[in-house]
Design an enzyme around this catalytic site. Structure first.
Site, mmCIF file in Angstrom:
data_model
loop_
_atom_site.group_PDB
_atom_site.id
_atom_site.type_symbol
_atom_site.label_atom_id
_atom_site.label_comp_id
_atom_site.label_asym_id
_atom_site.label_seq_id
_atom_site.Cartn_x
_atom_site.Cartn_y
_atom_site.Cartn_z
ATOM 1 N N LYS A 23 -10.158 14.544 3.241
ATOM 2 C CA LYS A 23 -8.857 14.020 2.802
ATOM 3 C C LYS A 23 -8.851 12.500 2.691
ATOM 4 C CE LYS A 23 -6.019 17.878 4.459
ATOM 5 N NZ LYS A 23 -4.789 18.284 5.184
ATOM 6 N N LYS A 274 1.213 19.986 -7.713
ATOM 7 C CA LYS A 274 1.801 18.783 -7.124
ATOM 8 C C LYS A 274 0.698 17.958 -6.461
ATOM 9 C CE LYS A 274 3.071 21.052 -2.771
ATOM 10 N NZ LYS A 274 2.091 20.323 -1.939
ATOM 11 N N LYS A 303 2.278 24.416 0.855
ATOM 12 C CA LYS A 303 0.941 23.840 0.703
ATOM 13 C C LYS A 303 0.908 22.435 1.289
ATOM 14 C CE LYS A 303 -0.734 27.393 -1.536
ATOM 15 N NZ LYS A 303 0.221 28.328 -0.930
ATOM 16 N N ASP A 304 -0.318 21.953 1.572
ATOM 17 C CA ASP A 304 -0.513 20.630 2.163
ATOM 18 C C ASP A 304 0.121 19.542 1.303
ATOM 19 O OD1 ASP A 304 -2.901 22.440 2.894
ATOM 20 O OD2 ASP A 304 -3.000 20.857 4.397
ATOM 21 N N LYS A 305 0.512 18.454 1.959
ATOM 22 C CA LYS A 305 1.022 17.293 1.226
ATOM 23 C C LYS A 305 -0.122 16.463 0.683
ATOM 24 C CE LYS A 305 3.647 13.002 1.623
ATOM 25 N NZ LYS A 305 4.549 12.161 2.431
#
Length: 666
Positions: A23, A274, A303-305
C-alpha cells in the site's frame, strides 16, 4: 509456529519469508469483487447473459439502517434482533450512519448548522423562534436531499423552503412529543415518520398508564393522522403503542396487474470503481448528486479505502439514464461507473463469492543476507508453500482499529459486561495527537462536561457527536450512558460485540494450533465437506457441525482445512476437547459466560456462528522484478518488488495472507 502479537501468533507454513511493504500507493493495492457466479465484477457487459440483467436473490427492502431498533417488521415477534457473527469487514457494520451534511451542504454551512443547533440546545426555553438559513438550492432534487438529511441528523429541527432558500428552526411537534416520551424515543419516531418506509412499524416503549398512552395517541393522530395510524397492544411485558403507515389510496379488493406494477421499485445495477475513497464516502457523494438517500444504495461488501477497488452496487428509484448523465460528476470525485443496467432487486450484504487482489510488495529483501537469486528462491518457496497449505484465517488488525490506543474489542467487552459507563469512556478515549476530535475527547475525560466537549468536537465526527449530545441530555449515569449507546445505529453497537468475538476467535485459533498441532483431533469441530458459498461470509451453521471421534482421528478422516472454530454466542457448539475448555476459561476470565451475548437494554443479541480455521488462496500468480530507485545525494539503486495476484473467499484478509508469505507484518 512463531509468535507475532497477542492476536496473530501462529504461522502454518515453515519457509523463511522476507521483508517488504504494501500500500505504498493506491495503484499497489487493487481489489476486484467476485460475484456469486465466480466472475469479476469489472468484466465486460454481455447483454445476452441473463445473470447480467437482474440480481437473482434478495427479498427484503433496502431500509435505512439508522432507524432505531424500535422499528421492526410488523410480523416480528420480538424487538431483539438476532444477528450472526458474519465475519464482515470493519466498515460493514458502520454503514448507514447518517446522511453526510458535509457533502450535501459543504463544510462551512455544515459547521454553521452545527453551531446553530448547539446554541439552540443550550438556550432551550430562553430564546424563541431561533432560525437559520442554509442558503439557496435551485435544483429541487438537491432541496429534497437537504430536507431529508437535516431532519435525519437533527430530528428536533424542521426545514422550510421559501422560494429556493431553505430555513431551519426548532420543531414544536418534537418538543411536544419529548415532553411525553424520552428525547431518544422522540428522535427515533421522527426519523421513522420522515423515512416513510413501507412495511415497518414504530413501537414506543411499554407504558402501563392508559391516560399517558391516550395523550400519545392524540398527539400522533393530530400531527400525523393522515400518514399513520396507531394501535395499543399488550404482551407479557405490558402495553405499548405501535405506529404504522397508512396504505396509500383505496385499492379495490382485487388489484389489477397494472396496479401491482405501479408499486414495484425500480433498481439500477452498476460496478463502482473508486480510488482512495471509503465505500460509504463514495455512496454519500453519489446520493447527494442523485437526490436520494444513502440507504437507497445496496452492495455486497465494503472495500478498502487505500487502493483501487471494484464492487457491485444497486441504487433504488434511479434510472440507468440518470446514472449515466451524472458519471462525469462522479469521475471528478475519484469514482467511475460501468456496467450500468436495470435490475429487479437490490444487492444483499455478503452476496459475493470473494475478492481478487492485485498487489505490489515493494522493497522486497530477505530477513538475512543472501543474493538476489536467493531472494527469488525465497519468494517462490514462500508463495508455493502458502498456495499448498493455506494460512491461519485470522481477522486482520484493521478490524480492531489498528494503531488506536483503545481498540474496538475492549469497547465490546465492556458492553458485554453491561458496564455502560466504562464502554462510553473507552469509546471517547483519545489517541495520540492534537487533532480537534482528540482534544474534545480529552476535555470530556478530564472534565466530564459533555456540552463543552460537544462544542469542541468537529462536525465530521458524527458518532462521537451523537454520543456527547445524548450524554448532555441524559447525564453521565447508567441510564444516560445507555441512552448514549442507543443514540448510535444498531449496526454500530453490534460492531463492537463482533470485534470482541473476533479477537477471541483469533486467540482461540492460536491456542488450537499451539496445543493440538496441525491435524484434526478428537473433539475438534469439522464440516464433512469444504465450504460451499453461503450468503453469510465465513460462517457455517449448526446442522453442518460434526465432532471428530477418536476413530476418525486415528484414521485421519479429516484435514486441518475442514476444522472450524466457533465465534462466541448464545447458540454455538464449542469443541469437545481442551479448546472447548479454553473458550470457557477465557470467557470466565473476561467475566462472561456462554449466556452473556445478549444485551436487552441495547437491543443486542449475538447467537454466534463458525469460521474455518484455515483460509486457502486461489489462482495465485507472482513475479519478482527490479526497478531503479533514486535517493537524495546518492546514486540510483535497484530495489526488488513482488507483483502478486490471488483470489480469497469472502471475509478473508489479504493482509493476513501476505503476512503468512512474508513471515512478518507487511
Amino acid at each position: 509456529m512463531e509468535q507475532e502479537s497477542p492476536s496473530l501468533e501462529c504461522f502454518i507454513t515453515d519457509h523463511e519469508g522476507f521483508h517488504g511493504t504494501i500500500k505504498n500507493s493506491t495503484k499497489d493495492f487493487v481489489v476486484i469483487e467476485i460475484d456469486i457466479h465466480g466472475r469479476a465484477v469489472n468484466r465486460p457487459l454481455i447483454p445476452d447473459d441473463p445473470t447480467d440483467l437482474t440480481c437473482t436473490e434478495v427479498r427484503g427492502s433496502s431500509l435505512n439502517k439508522n432507524l432505531n431498533a424500535n422499528l421492526r417488521p410488523e410480523n416480528t415477534a420480538s424487538d431483539e434482533v438476532a444477528v450472526g457473527m458474519t465475519g464482515l469487514n470493519d466498515d460493514d457494520v458502520l454503514s448507514q450512519d447518517c446522511f453526510d451534511l458535509r457533502v450535501i451542504l459543504g463544510s462551512s454551512a455544515n459547521e454553521a448548522l452545527e453551531q446553530f443547533t448547539n446554541r439552540m440546545l443550550v438556550c432551550s426555553g430562553e430564546q424563541k423562534n431561533m432560525e437559520m438559513s442554509l442558503g439557496s438550492f435551485p435544483d429541487k432534487h438537491q432541496r429534497a436531499n437537504v430536507h431529508r438529511a437535516v431532519r435525519h441528523n437533527f430530528p428536533f429541527l424542521m426545514t422550510v423552503t421559501n422560494q429556493e432558500e431553505i430555513w431551519v428552526r426548532e420543531d414544536p411537534g418534537f418538543k411536544e412529543l419529548s415532553e411525553l416520551v424520552s428525547e431518544g424515543e422522540a428522535e427515533d419516531f421522527f426519523r421513522f415518520i420522515d423515512a416513510k418506509a413501507p412495511g415497518l412499524a414504530f413501537t414506543f416503549l411499554t407504558d402501563n398508564s392508559k391516560e399517558h398512552r391516550t395523550r400519545i395517541h392524540h398527539f400522533v393522530s393530530r400531527r400525523f393522522g393522515k400518514l399513520v395510524e396507531t394501535k395499543s397492544f399488550t404482551d407479557q411485558d405490558g402495553t405499548a403503542i405501535t405506529v404504522r403507515l397508512r396504505e396509500r389510496g383505496r385499492w379495490p379488493k382485487k388489484r389489477t396487474a397494472a396496479d401491482c406494477e405501479k408499486q414495484v421499485d425500480t433498481y439500477t445495477a452498476f460496478t463502482l470503481r473508486k480510488e482512495n475513497l471509503e465505500t460509504l464516502e463514495a455512496i454519500s457523494y453519489m446520493a447527494a448528486a442523485l437526490g436520494v438517500i444513502p440507504s437507497d444504495f445496496s452492495y455486497a461488501g465494503t472495500k478498502d479505502k487505500k487502493g483501487i477497488t471494484y464492487q457491485s452496487m444497486t441504487v433504488k428509484k434511479i434510472s440507468p439514464q440518470r446514472l449515466v448523465e451524472l458519471t462525469p460528476e462522479f469521475e471528478r470525485r475519484g469514482m467511475q461507473l460501468s456496467r450500468i443496467i436495470p435490475a429487479s432487486e437490490p444487492l444483499r450484504l455478503g452476496r459475493l463469492q470473494g475478492n481478487h487482489f492485485d498487489l505490489v510488495i515493494r522493497d522486497v529483501r530477505p530477513h538475512g543476507k543472501c543474493s538476489s537469486t536467493d531472494l527469488e528462491t525465497l519468494v517462490k518457496e514462500a508463495v508455493e508453500n502458502v498456495k499448498a497449505h493455506g494460512f491461519v484465517n485470522y481477522y486482520g488488525p484493521q478490524r480492531f482499529g489498528n494503531g488506536q490506543s483503545i481498540q474496538t474489542d475492549q469497547v465490546g467487552l465492556a458492553l458485554l459486561k453491561e458496564d455502560m459507563n466504562a464502554a462510553v469512556r473507552l469509546f471517547l478515549s483519545p489517541d495520540e495527537g492534537d487533532d480537534l476530535h482528540n482534544k474534545a475527547k480529552r476535555h470530556f475525560l478530564h472534565t466530564g462536561n459533555a456540552k463543552e466537549s460537544l462544542a469542541l468536537m468537529p462536525a465530521c465526527r458524527a458518532r462521537e457527536r451523537l454520543m456527547l449530545r445524548a450524554l448532555h441530555r441524559y447525564g453521565k449515569g447508567r441510564q444516560g450512558c445507555e441512552q448514549a449507546w442507543l443514540s448510535l445505529p444498531h449496526a454500530t453497537r453490534l460492531f463492537y460485540l463482533h470485534a470482541y468475538c473476533s479477537r477471541l476467535w483469533n486467540q482461540a485459533a492460536s491456542y488450537r494450533l499451539r496445543a493440538l498441532g496441525p491435524r484434526p483431533v478428537q473433539g475438534d469441530l469439522v464440516q464433512a465437506e469444504r465450504l460451499r458459498h453461503d450468503p453469510t461470509p465465513g460462517a457455517t451453521h449448526t446442522p453442518q457441525v460434526h465432532v471428530v471421534t477418536s476413530a476418525e482421528e486415528r484414521d485421519n478422516v479429516f484435514s486441518l482445512d475442514q476444522v472450524i472454530l466457533p465465534m462466541p454466542g448464545n447458540t454455538v457448539k464449542y469443541p469437545e476437547n481442551i479448546v472447548g475448555e479454553w473458550y470457557r476459561d477465557r470467557l470466565a476470565q473476561d467475566g462472561l459466560g456462554s449466556s452473556r451475548f445478549r444485551i436487552p437494554s441495547l437491543k443486542l443479541n449475538a447467537p454466534g456462528s463458525y469460521r474455518p480455521l484455515l483460509a486457502i488462496p486461489h489462482n495465485i500468480t507472482y513475479k519478482v522484478h527490479e526497478e531503479p530507485q533514486v535517493t537524495e545525494h546518492l546514486s540510483p539503486q535497484r530495489i526488488s518488488l513482488l507483483t502478486l495476484s490471488f483470489d480469497l473467499d469472502a471475509s478473508c484478509y489479504a493482509t493476513v495472507f501476505v503476512r503468512e508469505i512474508m513471515k512478518c507484518e507487511p
